[in-house]
Design a protein around this motif. Structure first.
Motif, PDB file in Angstrom:
ATOM      1  N   GLY A 228      25.263  12.442   1.637  1.00 31.87           N
ATOM      2  CA  GLY A 228      26.233  12.883   0.630  1.00 31.87           C
ATOM      3  C   GLY A 228      26.016  12.107  -0.641  1.00 31.87           C
ATOM      4  O   GLY A 228      24.903  12.088  -1.183  1.00 31.87           O
ATOM      5  N   ASP A 350      34.208  17.022  -1.452  1.00 28.29           N
ATOM      6  CA  ASP A 350      33.687  18.404  -1.407  1.00 28.29           C
ATOM      7  C   ASP A 350      34.746  19.380  -0.912  1.00 28.29           C
ATOM      8  O   ASP A 350      34.414  20.483  -0.471  1.00 28.29           O
ATOM      9  N   LYS A 386      36.160  23.820   2.353  1.00 25.92           N
ATOM     10  CA  LYS A 386      35.032  23.245   1.619  1.00 25.92           C
ATOM     11  C   LYS A 386      34.851  23.971   0.294  1.00 25.92           C
ATOM     12  O   LYS A 386      34.912  25.195   0.240  1.00 25.92           O
ATOM     13  N   SER A 391      28.126  21.831   2.303  1.00 28.34           N
ATOM     14  CA  SER A 391      28.403  20.393   2.415  1.00 28.34           C
ATOM     15  C   SER A 391      28.562  19.969   3.876  1.00 28.34           C
ATOM     16  O   SER A 391      29.084  20.716   4.708  1.00 28.34           O
ATOM     17  N   TRP A 456      30.820  12.230   7.029  1.00 24.81           N
ATOM     18  CA  TRP A 456      29.650  13.013   6.633  1.00 24.81           C
ATOM     19  C   TRP A 456      28.735  13.053   7.854  1.00 24.81           C
ATOM     20  O   TRP A 456      28.318  12.008   8.363  1.00 24.81           O
TER      21      TRP A 456
END
Lengths: 465, 174
Positions: A228, A350, A386, A391, A456
């Motif tokens: 990310g 995100d 999102k 993402s 993430w």
């Protein structure tokens, strides 16, 4: 605004404290002299400021040598990781390897020393004063009564820290951490060897400093992976079979509390862990005993790997982090049995996160989590979508912090609260929070701010050099 | 003498204000300095002189909406005295309040005023112990006897107060 401190100072009657007349007049005399000197200096300063302004303007002319130094410099600091060096252009000196001294049951380990300009920062692990730890010692430690001082020795001079912070202590062996900061006289800051002394410990510790690995590009710092917005660096040291892996990061300022290991209640969903693979394809998982024995910091992992295994690769499956929303939401205390529709959406990372609704759940309700069953709670429901479908960021939980308004015209102030934050389903991306506020039946107007935990998910590999 | 008059004099007539401040609060300031470890007579004179000077310098920043003058004074005095002790290197710099705030620690005396609002919020059950220990510098034993608590209880309240302050601080940061 609460003014509790005023209540105590009010009770302190100055008439109960006496002072000798001689001391009184001497202090007043000295103060008046200081005021006189100050007034003179202020007069001189206003003239000097104009001259300084003229010279400063030249700094901003493009292409000047000063302007060239305004480039970002990064340093790798063992024990801390990659940092952006604010002392542009001045080499940072660090301790290459930790140094430990033992006397009987007590030990002192100087783990990290960072010298930037004249400021030196030292991280120490020790159990001095707490090696035979008792419950009372712990209390004294946490209340700041056990408070050994670490000094720097230079010839006959003992240099005290500007400030120091103690954290810990481990109830098992009394180990605690000490972080101390010193402003060194110039002749001391030029030395490559620094000697420390800790109160209550017989031995002095002398450490040698070397220049930190510095570069103006991230690539100069060694191999890294990007998850990310987070750059992850792996630094590895080996001692026999023990491999110490330190993961460090560079991330935007709004990302906080970065960690690579899940908390225990997250392990059912995040069962993978940071791991190492050797050139023959053998996989090694973190050694918890070794981490505990070494009082490993967050994001430092220990592995047991045969010495003949090389070309090690690090795999990092997830990164967990927190972001806070600047905005403050206001709402009325919900009425029991009714759900207040909020429908406030905001973008964070995100995601677009929506505060859907709030409801007051009475104590004893079967909806409440087990530990909160005896208290009425505000239940809040959220969901997230999102912004960028590709993402790999997911919302893990949302954590609101409430303020309450006392009285009709009062300001919103903090209140003691406890919360149960449900872990979100990664597919559905929605979840609830239950919050109990002390004395909540008295309040009508509430405001809250939000922290959001993210994860993430994308495994990356790094080959440390 | 009323605090209001002292504040007014400090703003308008420094000499008169400094003398009035010392006459009214001198004993309390000396008590705080002694508690923090200043015993030498010359040091006491110098240190209290420092406190008076800084009160005069900062008086325009005093905001009666945030605290009483006495509260503002004792916090600024605490910062000045600690600063003086650091300079003299007779005592090291670790002041427990610094670790409470989980920051490098107040490096300037003004920083003690920055925590004023947080200390005002501290609930009374911890606040008095905190005030006595970290502002007035009284010993745990003394606090225990004055407040009729056991020493262990005093430690516990200090610990809880620290946690509370940390919580306030984190909330402010977030």
């Amino acid at each position: 605004m609460d003014r509790h401190l005023d209540r105590f100072t009010e009770k302190t009657d100055p008439k109960n404290y006496s002072v000798e007349d001689q001391l009184k007049s001497a202090a007043v005399r000295k103060a008046k002299r200081k005021i006189q000197r100050y007034r003179i200096v202020q007069g001189v300063k206003s003239v000097a400021a104009i001259l300084l302004l003229v010279s400063l303007l030249s700094v901003f002319i493009p292409g000047s040598p000063v302007n060239a130094l305004c480039k970002r410099i990064f340093s790798f600091i063992p024990g801390i990781g990659v940092v952006e060096n604010e002392e542009n252009g001045i080499p940072v000196k660090v301790l290459a390897e930790p140094v430990t001294r033992r006397v009987g049951k007590e030990y002192v380990t100087i783990g990290t020393v960072v010298l930037q300009g004249n400021r030196i920062t030292v991280y120490v692990k020790t159990n001095v004063g707490l090696s035979d730890i008792t419950g009372k010692d712990l209390l004294k430690f946490h209340s700041g009564e056990i408070n050994p001082k670490l000094s720097i020795l230079y010839g006959e001079t003992k240099i005290a820290s500007v400030s120091s912070i103690l954290t810990g202590a481990d109830p098992a062996d009394g180990t605690y951490s000490l972080t101390a900061y010193y402003d060194l006289p110039e002749e001391v800051s030029r030395q490559d060897r620094i000697t420390f002394a800790l109160d209550g410990f017989e031995q002095e510790l002398t450490v040698a400093l070397t220049e930190a690995f510095t570069g103006s590009e991230l690539e100069d710092m060694g191999n890294f992976a990007v998850m990310g917005n987070i750059h992850v660096f792996a630094h590895m040291t080996r001692e026999g079979r023990t491999v110490r892996l330190q993961l460090s990061t560079i991330a935007p300022k709004d990302i906080r509390n970065i960690r690579f290991a899940p908390y225990s209640d997250e392990k059912d969903v995040f069962s993978e862990s940071v791991r190492i693979m050797d050139s023959e394809g053998h996989t090694y998982l973190p050694d918890q005993d070794s981490a505990q024995k070494n009082h490993a910091e967050r994001n430092t992992f220990y592995f047991s790997i045969p010495e003949d295994k090389d070309h090690l690769t690090v795999f990092v499956p997830y990164v967990f982090y927190k972001r806070s929303l600047e905005k403050e939401f206001k709402m009325k205390m919900p009425k029991e049995g009714r759900t207040t529709d909020i429908r406030e959406a905001f973008d964070l990372g995100d995601h677009t996160v929506t505060v859907k609704s709030a409801a007051l759940v009475p104590k004893g309700s079967s909806v409440l989590p087990e530990d909160f069953n005896e208290y009425p709670c505000i239940r809040m429901d959220f969901d997230a979508k999102k912004i960028l479908p590709e993402s790999l960021e997911y919302v893990l939980r949302v954590d609101p912090t409430f303020d309450v308004r006392k009285g009709l015209l009062g300001k919103y102030t903090g209140v003691s609260q406890s919360a149960y934050e449900e872990k979100w389903d990664l597919e559905e991306q929605s979840g609830s929070v239950f919050v109990h506020l002390t004395g909540m039946e008295e309040y009508k107007d509430l405001s809250f701010r939000l922290n959001v935990d993210f994860v993430w998910i994308s495994e990356v590999e790094i080959k440390p050099e | 003498m009323e605090d209001r008059i002292i504040v007014e004099w400090l703003k308008k007539e420094s000499d008169k204000g400094i003398s009035a401040l010392m006459n009214h609060y001198g004993g309390l300031l000396v008590y705080m300095a002694k508690n923090i470890g200043i015993v030498d007579k010359e040091d006491l004179e110098e240190c209290i002189g420092d406190v008076l000077f800084h009160v005069w310098r900062k008086i325009r920043r005093y905001d009666e909406k945030k605290s009483s003058f006495k509260t503002w004074l004792v916090l600024l005095a605490k910062g000045c005295i600690t600063d003086y002790v650091r300079k003299k290197r007779k005592l090291l710099a670790t002041v427990p309040i610094e670790s409470i705030l989980n920051i490098e620690g107040p490096k300037r005396k003004e920083d003690y005023l920055d925590v004023l609002e947080l200390l005002q919020k501290l609930p009374p059950e911890y606040g008095e112990v905190f005030y006595r220990r970290f502002v007035l510098g009284e010993s745990v034993e003394h606090i225990a006897s004055v407040m009729r608590l056991s020493a262990v209880n005093v430690y516990k309240r200090i610990q809880r107060g620290r946690e509370k302050l940390k919580e306030f601080m984190e909330r402010e940061e977030s």
